[in-house]
Design a protein around this motif. Sequence first.
Motif, mmCIF file in Angstrom:
data_model
loop_
_atom_site.group_PDB
_atom_site.id
_atom_site.type_symbol
_atom_site.label_atom_id
_atom_site.label_comp_id
_atom_site.label_asym_id
_atom_site.label_seq_id
_atom_site.Cartn_x
_atom_site.Cartn_y
_atom_site.Cartn_z
ATOM 1 N N GLU A 169 0.825 -1.209 0.000
ATOM 2 C CA GLU A 169 0.000 0.000 0.000
ATOM 3 C C GLU A 169 0.860 1.261 0.000
ATOM 4 O O GLU A 169 0.530 2.239 -0.654
ATOM 5 C CB GLU A 169 -0.942 0.002 1.198
ATOM 6 C CG GLU A 169 -2.018 -1.042 1.093
ATOM 7 C CD GLU A 169 -2.936 -1.050 2.288
ATOM 8 O OE1 GLU A 169 -2.711 -0.283 3.241
ATOM 9 O OE2 GLU A 169 -3.886 -1.824 2.276
ATOM 10 N N ASP A 187 2.192 1.882 -3.501
ATOM 11 C CA ASP A 187 1.142 2.346 -4.405
ATOM 12 C C ASP A 187 0.681 3.766 -4.099
ATOM 13 O O ASP A 187 -0.069 4.350 -4.865
ATOM 14 C CB ASP A 187 -0.078 1.435 -4.311
ATOM 15 C CG ASP A 187 -0.075 0.360 -5.370
ATOM 16 O OD1 ASP A 187 0.786 0.382 -6.248
ATOM 17 O OD2 ASP A 187 -0.958 -0.504 -5.313
ATOM 18 N N TYR A 244 -0.993 4.563 -1.227
ATOM 19 C CA TYR A 244 -2.128 4.563 -0.298
ATOM 20 C C TYR A 244 -1.718 5.048 1.084
ATOM 21 O O TYR A 244 -2.516 5.562 1.829
ATOM 22 C CB TYR A 244 -2.715 3.153 -0.178
ATOM 23 C CG TYR A 244 -3.490 2.705 -1.391
ATOM 24 C CD1 TYR A 244 -4.805 3.090 -1.576
ATOM 25 C CD2 TYR A 244 -2.905 1.882 -2.345
ATOM 26 C CE1 TYR A 244 -5.521 2.673 -2.676
ATOM 27 C CE2 TYR A 244 -3.615 1.455 -3.453
ATOM 28 C CZ TYR A 244 -4.926 1.851 -3.610
ATOM 29 O OH TYR A 244 -5.627 1.434 -4.698
ATOM 30 N N GLU A 272 -1.832 -0.617 -10.586
ATOM 31 C CA GLU A 272 -1.819 -0.353 -9.154
ATOM 32 C C GLU A 272 -1.569 -1.696 -8.487
ATOM 33 O O GLU A 272 -2.391 -2.608 -8.565
ATOM 34 C CB GLU A 272 -3.129 0.268 -8.703
ATOM 35 C CG GLU A 272 -3.320 1.671 -9.247
ATOM 36 C CD GLU A 272 -4.560 2.334 -8.690
ATOM 37 O OE1 GLU A 272 -5.294 1.698 -7.907
ATOM 38 O OE2 GLU A 272 -4.793 3.488 -9.040
ATOM 39 N N HIS A 296 -1.524 -2.819 -5.461
ATOM 40 C CA HIS A 296 -2.470 -3.252 -4.433
ATOM 41 C C HIS A 296 -3.712 -3.875 -5.069
ATOM 42 O O HIS A 296 -4.151 -4.954 -4.679
ATOM 43 C CB HIS A 296 -2.844 -2.062 -3.546
ATOM 44 C CG HIS A 296 -3.762 -2.413 -2.434
ATOM 45 N ND1 HIS A 296 -5.112 -2.253 -2.524
ATOM 46 C CD2 HIS A 296 -3.509 -2.938 -1.215
ATOM 47 C CE1 HIS A 296 -5.673 -2.657 -1.388
ATOM 48 N NE2 HIS A 296 -4.716 -3.074 -0.584
ATOM 49 N N ASP A 297 -4.248 -3.218 -6.072
ATOM 50 C CA ASP A 297 -5.444 -3.735 -6.740
ATOM 51 C C ASP A 297 -5.152 -5.031 -7.488
ATOM 52 O O ASP A 297 -5.952 -5.971 -7.456
ATOM 53 C CB ASP A 297 -6.006 -2.698 -7.706
ATOM 54 C CG ASP A 297 -6.504 -1.458 -6.979
ATOM 55 O OD1 ASP A 297 -6.797 -1.559 -5.765
ATOM 56 O OD2 ASP A 297 -6.593 -0.406 -7.613
ATOM 57 N N SER A 298 -4.003 -5.104 -8.146
ATOM 58 C CA SER A 298 -3.635 -6.323 -8.870
ATOM 59 C C SER A 298 -3.441 -7.490 -7.907
ATOM 60 O O SER A 298 -3.837 -8.617 -8.195
ATOM 61 C CB SER A 298 -2.361 -6.104 -9.680
ATOM 62 O OG SER A 298 -2.584 -5.154 -10.689
ATOM 63 N N ASN A 331 -6.867 -8.676 -6.759
ATOM 64 C CA ASN A 331 -7.504 -9.448 -7.830
ATOM 65 C C ASN A 331 -6.915 -10.847 -7.910
ATOM 66 O O ASN A 331 -7.640 -11.832 -8.092
ATOM 67 C CB ASN A 331 -7.353 -8.734 -9.176
ATOM 68 C CG ASN A 331 -8.194 -7.480 -9.247
ATOM 69 O OD1 ASN A 331 -9.160 -7.318 -8.499
ATOM 70 N ND2 ASN A 331 -7.814 -6.581 -10.123
#
Length: 46
Positions: A2, A5, A7, A30, A32-34, A37
């Motif tokens: 985070e 990235d 955040y 990003e 964190h998002d990857s 997922n």
Amino acid sequence: MELIDGYGSLKFAVDLIDEETKQSLREKIELHDSFMNYIYENEGYI
């Protein structure tokens, strides 16, 4: 992850550089998002 990235709040910039290509891992995704997922797909959430 985070903090890399963006955040989190650091007083300095942090980046991850691919050792072979010398390119930033932050350029087009990003992390964190990857990562989330990936977890969802591999843990059967999606």
